[in-house]
Design an enzyme around this catalytic site. Structure first.
Site: not given
Ligand code: GFB
Length: 356
Positions: A27, A29, A174, A201
Site C-alpha cells: 500500500g 504507506v 472507519y 497520520p
Molecule cells: O480526500 P477525501 O476524499 O477525504 O476528500 P477526507 C477531501 C475533500 O476533498 C472533501 C473534496 O471535501 C472532498 O469533497 N474533493 C474534491 C474530493 N474533489 C474530490 C475528488 O475528486 N475526490 C475526492 N476523494 N475528494 C477521508 C476519510 O476524509 O480522509 C478517511 O474519509 C480518512 O476516513 C482520510 O481519514 C484521510 O479528508 O474528507
C-alpha cells in the site's frame, strides 16, 4: 510540550537484523516504510500481499506464494483470515510489526462501503494485534488516521481531544475501527505489558497511491482528473464539494520516515504531564501543522500540471469535515519534523504518475 523528560524515549532493541513485519507492504504507506527501512540498512523485512502484488524494481517470482527480494520477503496472506494470520506469526515469529494494512479510501468510499470499512479494519487489527501479543512481538506500531478526532474538534487537534465529542458521519465506521485499534493497543499494554504504540497520520499522498476516481482521496483524484483534462483538452474539471474544506497533506515517504523514527525511539508510556495536567498517552499525531483549502489545492495542481481550463465545484458532493489540522508538537518535541513541502511532493508524485 513542557516537561519532555517525562516521555519515555529510551532506545528500543531494534537492530539492523531484527525481523520486521510490515503488514500491508504494497500500500501507500507500507511500501514507503519498506523503502525507508531498506535505505536505513534493515536486512530482515517480511511483508504480506493479498490482492495487490508487490510492484517495485526488485525481482521476484510471482509463481510462488512467498516472494524473496534482496532483503524483503513477501508472503501471500489475507489478514482478514484469523487462522492464516495465526500460522504466519507462528512460522515467521516477527520481532517488530508495523500495522500499515487497512481498508482505506476517500470520502465517497468511506460513506458508501461503511460495513466493509468497519468490518475489515476491525478484523485486520484484531488479528494482527492479538497475534503480536500471543507471539511475543517486542514492539508494534498501529497506524490510524486523524479522522479519529471529533467533527467539531478544536483546531489544531491535540492528541488529548480524542473521544471528546461526536465524529464526522461520512467516515464514522472507519474512525470507530481506528479508535478501537488505539484502545486495543493501550489495553494490551496495560493488561499484558506489551509495547504497542499508535500513530495518527494526517491525509497522506505519494507513489503507489490509489488513483481510482470513485474510491481515492482528493489529491490523487485531482491529479488524475486535471492531467486527463489537459491531455483531452476538456474545458472544465469537476471538484467535489464547495472547495472550502481545509486539509493537511503529508508526503508518504515523510510519513514512513516518522514511523521508523518512532519505532526506533519511542516506547509506550501510559501518561505524561503537561504542566500540572496528566494526559493519557494513547497515540502520537503525524502531520505538518499546515493546511490548505481544497480550492487552493486544485489551483496548485492545475499550475503543476499546466492545465488552462476551468474548475467547477459540485456542491451536490459532500464536503466532509470542514477543517482537520493536526497539532504535531508532541512529534516535534521528540525530534522529528517533515521535510517534503506540498508543492515539491505533488511534483514528485506527478512525475511518478507519468512514469507509471
Ligand atoms: O480526500 P477525501 O476524499 O477525504 O476528500 P477526507 C477531501 C475533500 O476533498 C472533501 C473534496 O471535501 C472532498 O469533497 N474533493 C474534491 C474530493 N474533489 C474530490 C475528488 O475528486 N475526490 C475526492 N476523494 N475528494 C477521508 C476519510 O476524509 O480522509 C478517511 O474519509 C480518512 O476516513 C482520510 O481519514 C484521510 O479528508 O474528507
Amino acid at each position: 510540550m513542557e516537561n519532555n523528560s517525562t516521555l519515555n524515549t529510551q532506545h528500543s532493541t531494534l537492530e539492523k537484523s531484527s525481523k520486521i513485519f510490515v503488514a500491508g507492504g504494497t500500500g501507500l504507506v507500507g511500501s514507503a516504510i519498506i523503502k525507508n527501512l531498506l535505505e536505513k540498512g534493515y536486512t530482515n523485512i517480511i511483508s504480506n500481499y493479498h490482492n495487490r502484488k508487490p510492484q517495485d524494481n526488485l525481482t521476484f517470482n510471482i509463481q510462488h506464494s512467498t516472494l524473496n527480494t534482496n532483503s524483503v520477503t513477501y508472503v501471500k496472506l489475507d489478514l482478514l483470515d484469523s487462522i492464516a494470520v495465526e500460522s504466519f506469526f507462528k512460522e515467521q515469529a516477527p520481532e517488530f510489526v508495523f500495522l500499515a494494512a487497512a481498508k482505506v479510501g476517500g470520502i465517497a468510499a468511506n460513506n458508501t462501503y461503511r460495513a466493509d470499512f468497519i468490518y475489515e479494519n476491525l478484523q485486520i487489527q484484531n488479528n494482527v494485534i492479538h497475534q503480536s501479543y500471543l507471539h511475543g512481538v517486542k514492539k508494534l506500531m498501529f497506524l490510524g488516521s486523524t479522522c479519529i478526532y471529533p467533527k467539531d474538534c478544536p483546531q489544531p487537534m491535540k492528541e488529548e481531544y480524542l473521544l471528546t465529542s461526536p465524529l464526522e458521519y461520512t467516515n464514522e465506521p472507519y474512525a470507530i475501527a481506528k479508535i478501537a485499534g488505539i484502545k486495543m493497543c493501550e489495553s494490551y499494554n496495560l493488561q499484558y505489558g506489551t509495547n504497542f504504540i499508535s500513530v495518527m497520520p494526517t491525509n497522506l499522498y505519494g507513489p503507489n497511491d490509489n488513483f481510482d476516481l470513485e474510491t481515492s482521496h482528493v489529491l490523487p483524484a485531482l491529479l488524475r482528473k486535471i492531467h486527463e483534462a489537459k491531455i483531452n483538452n476538456t474545458p472544465t474539471v469537476e471538484i467535489w464539494g464547495s472547495g472550502n474544506p481545509r486539509r493537511e497533506f503529508l508526503y508518504s515517504e515523510d510519513m514512513a520516515d516518522a514511523c521508523v523514527f518512532l519505532l526506533q525511539n519511542r516506547d509506550f508510556e501510559d501518561t505524561y504531564k503537561e504542566g500540572e495536567k496528566e494526559i493519557r498517552n494513547t497515540h502520537i499525531n503525524i502531520g505538518t501543522g499546515e493546511d490548505i483549502s481544497i480550492k487552493e489545492l486544485a489551483c496548485l495542481i492545475q499550475k503543476i500540471v499546466g492545465y488552462r481550463g476551468k474548475l467547477y465545484f459540485n456542491t451536490d458532493k459532500p464536503d466532509g469535515t470542514m477543517v482537520k489540522l493536526t497539532d504535531p508538537s508532541k512529534l516535534h518535541a521528540l525530534g522529528w519534523k517533515h521535510k517534503v513541502k506540498l508543492e515539491e511532493g505533488i511534483k514528485k508524485m506527478y512525475a511518478w504518475y507519468l512514469n507509471n
